[in-house]
Scaffold this motif. Structure first.
Motif, PDB file in Angstrom:
ATOM      1  N   GLU A 119      29.011  70.771  42.310  1.00  0.00           N
ATOM      2  CA  GLU A 119      27.585  70.463  42.149  1.00  0.00           C
ATOM      3  C   GLU A 119      27.239  69.141  42.841  1.00  0.00           C
ATOM      4  N   PRO A 120      26.082  69.065  43.493  1.00  0.00           N
ATOM      5  CA  PRO A 120      25.649  67.784  44.049  1.00  0.00           C
ATOM      6  C   PRO A 120      25.554  66.719  42.966  1.00  0.00           C
ATOM      7  N   ILE A 121      25.769  65.477  43.352  1.00  0.00           N
ATOM      8  CA  ILE A 121      25.614  64.270  42.536  1.00  0.00           C
ATOM      9  C   ILE A 121      26.830  63.999  41.641  1.00  0.00           C
ATOM     10  N   LEU A 122      27.442  65.010  41.058  1.00  0.00           N
ATOM     11  CA  LEU A 122      28.549  64.780  40.144  1.00  0.00           C
ATOM     12  C   LEU A 122      29.680  64.008  40.823  1.00  0.00           C
ATOM     13  N   ALA A 123      30.292  63.075  40.077  1.00  0.00           N
ATOM     14  CA  ALA A 123      31.283  62.189  40.694  1.00  0.00           C
ATOM     15  C   ALA A 123      32.451  61.841  39.779  1.00  0.00           C
ATOM     16  N   HIS A 124      32.435  62.258  38.502  1.00  0.00           N
ATOM     17  CA  HIS A 124      33.439  61.744  37.562  1.00  0.00           C
ATOM     18  C   HIS A 124      34.815  62.362  37.731  1.00  0.00           C
ATOM     19  N   ASN A 125      34.914  63.629  38.150  1.00  0.00           N
ATOM     20  CA  ASN A 125      36.230  64.231  38.370  1.00  0.00           C
ATOM     21  C   ASN A 125      36.975  63.513  39.493  1.00  0.00           C
TER      22      ASN A 125
END
Length: 434
Positions: A119-125
């Motif tokens: 998904e766009p924007i997600l960064a925590h993984n």
């Protein structure tokens, strides 16, 4: 200073958990406060404090976020038993109980660690991998042992070079490898992963075990490692917070946010909302759902995004619903925010219904929406709202402008809040929507 934490009894697939505490009781961090009712997961106190209220929906605890890593340990047991006692669910999707997946046997098969974060924007993984992927790696090995798998694969987008480098430095088992994915939506969908990693395209109604494979989110695997090695139950969630935030221009990866944290409090902790906004959503822009500031973090909360105000759409509006994105109900909710009446709705030509849920025949590789666009035009649509994947959006844009149909995408207000390219036309060697 103590705060109120609201821990929902339903944290994923299955029935709500059954409370085993009462109002007035003191609990320590990690104390089991509700037990699974069949298909579901146990629930543990994410903070030490006092139970103030128990309802049919949630358990309320007044307490303080721990500044140390102390917690009540789960009972001893084998891998599956510890995972079950820890209340681990899939932390990148619907929240399916992980112990059920690990109870399956796939001799000679493959466990895929899903670090696609498609998904766009997600960064925590990716942030977790870059900071230290040891727990993910060890969790993958435990999962492989539990299901009798012969191989383990960590799937991550090729563009995340630092994360890939970190993974390669810690992998010491030759049964485990890193698979580099394209940067296009939805490469992280489980059937898309199996297709790309193993070369097997499952039918929409087939389970992953039909490909002798199991797919687990990378954060889920880190929680497996914590449960097995430390006896730690699920107490917190890694997540991304982004959008119209004061003084913030990039996504923020927050680690170990206590389950039950109020979303409004979390937003304030990173600076608060910057002026007018459209809505607050959880999850990535494609699969998001609208929430209020009083909603709380759960075991499946992947992101909190404050979007830009909605642009007005030319009415009447036609909807093109995709199996890999927002539901028709969600799209109608967005259309209402855009001030447009919906005249007609069409499904992506590759979407099929399985047990009441839309599934794509070949996720992310499904061009050819011209007939749907023409149908919507014929029904009187003067603009379109689409929720399509990268490939389908590309084909919509090949025709809709020629018919003088302005195109809006369900991700627009979230992407605009981050000054990111909108999901529209694919260009050769350019499939980056992040």
């Amino acid at each position: 200073m103590s705060e109120m934490y609201k821990l929902l009894l339903k944290q994923g697939v299955g029935k709500p958990a059954i409370p085993c505490v009462k109002a007035g009781e003191s609990v320590k961090r990690g104390h089991c406060i509700a037990t699974a009712d069949g298909l579901g997961a146990d629930l543990h106190a994410s903070v030490a404090g006092t139970v103030t209220q128990v309802t049919d929906e949630a358990i309320f605890i007044r307490g303080e976020k721990s500044e140390n890593n102390e917690f009540e340990s789960i009972p001893p047991g084998n891998i599956g038993e510890r995972v079950r006692s820890a209340g681990i669910v899939g932390m990148g999707g619907a929240g399916f109980p992980t112990w059920i997946k690990l109870a399956q046997k796939i001799p000679g098969g493959t466990v895929i660690a899903n670090a696609a974060e498609c998904e766009p924007i997600l960064a925590h993984n990716i942030a977790e991998i870059e900071r230290g992927p040891n727990e993910i790696y060890k969790g993958l090995l435990y999962a492989m042992e539990s299901v009798d798998a012969a191989h383990g694969v960590i799937a991550v987008k090729a563009k995340h070079k630092k994360a890939i480098a970190r993974l390669k430095t810690i992998i010491q088992d030759d049964r485990v490898s890193v698979f580099q994915l394209e940067d296009r939506y939805p490469v992280g969908e489980k059937r898309a992963l199996i297709r790309d990693v193993l070369g097997v395209l499952l039918a929409p109604d087939e389970r992953t075990v039909h490909a002798n494979a199991i797919v687990l989110n990378s954060e889920t695997l880190s929680r497996v490692s914590q449960a097995v090695e430390l006896g730690r139950p699920v107490l917190s969630k890694n997540l991304t917070i982004a959008g119209k935030l004061r003084g913030r221009t990039k996504p923020i990866a927050l680690m170990d946010v206590p389950i039950g944290t109020r979303i409004g409090d979390l937003i304030e902790s990173v600076g608060g909302i910057d002026g007018d906004y459209g809505e607050v959503i959880t999850g990535g822009p494609f699969m998001s759902r609208r929430v209020t500031l009083d909603d709380v973090v759960t075991k499946t909360t992947g992101a909190i995004i404050v979007t830009m105000p909605f642009l007005k759409a030319k009415a009447p509006l036609g909807l093109l619903v995709c199996a890999c994105s927002a539901s028709e109900a969600r799209m109608k909710e967005i259309a209402d925010q855009m001030g447009a009446d919906v005249v007609a709705s069409e499904r992506c030509k590759h979407a099929v219904e399985v047990h009441g849920v839309l599934r794509c025949r070949n996720p992310g590789i499904c061009p050819g929406q011209a007939d749907r666009v023409l149908r919507l035009k014929k029904a009187g649509a003067q603009s379109l709202l689409i929720g399509n994947c990268s490939d389908c959006s590309n084909t919509v844009m090949a025709l809709a402008p020629k018919l003088n149909l302005p195109v809006h995408h369900v991700t627009d207000s979230a992407l605009r809040a981050m000054n990111l390219p909108l999901v529209r036309k694919l260009h050769k060697n350019e499939v980056n929507f992040k």
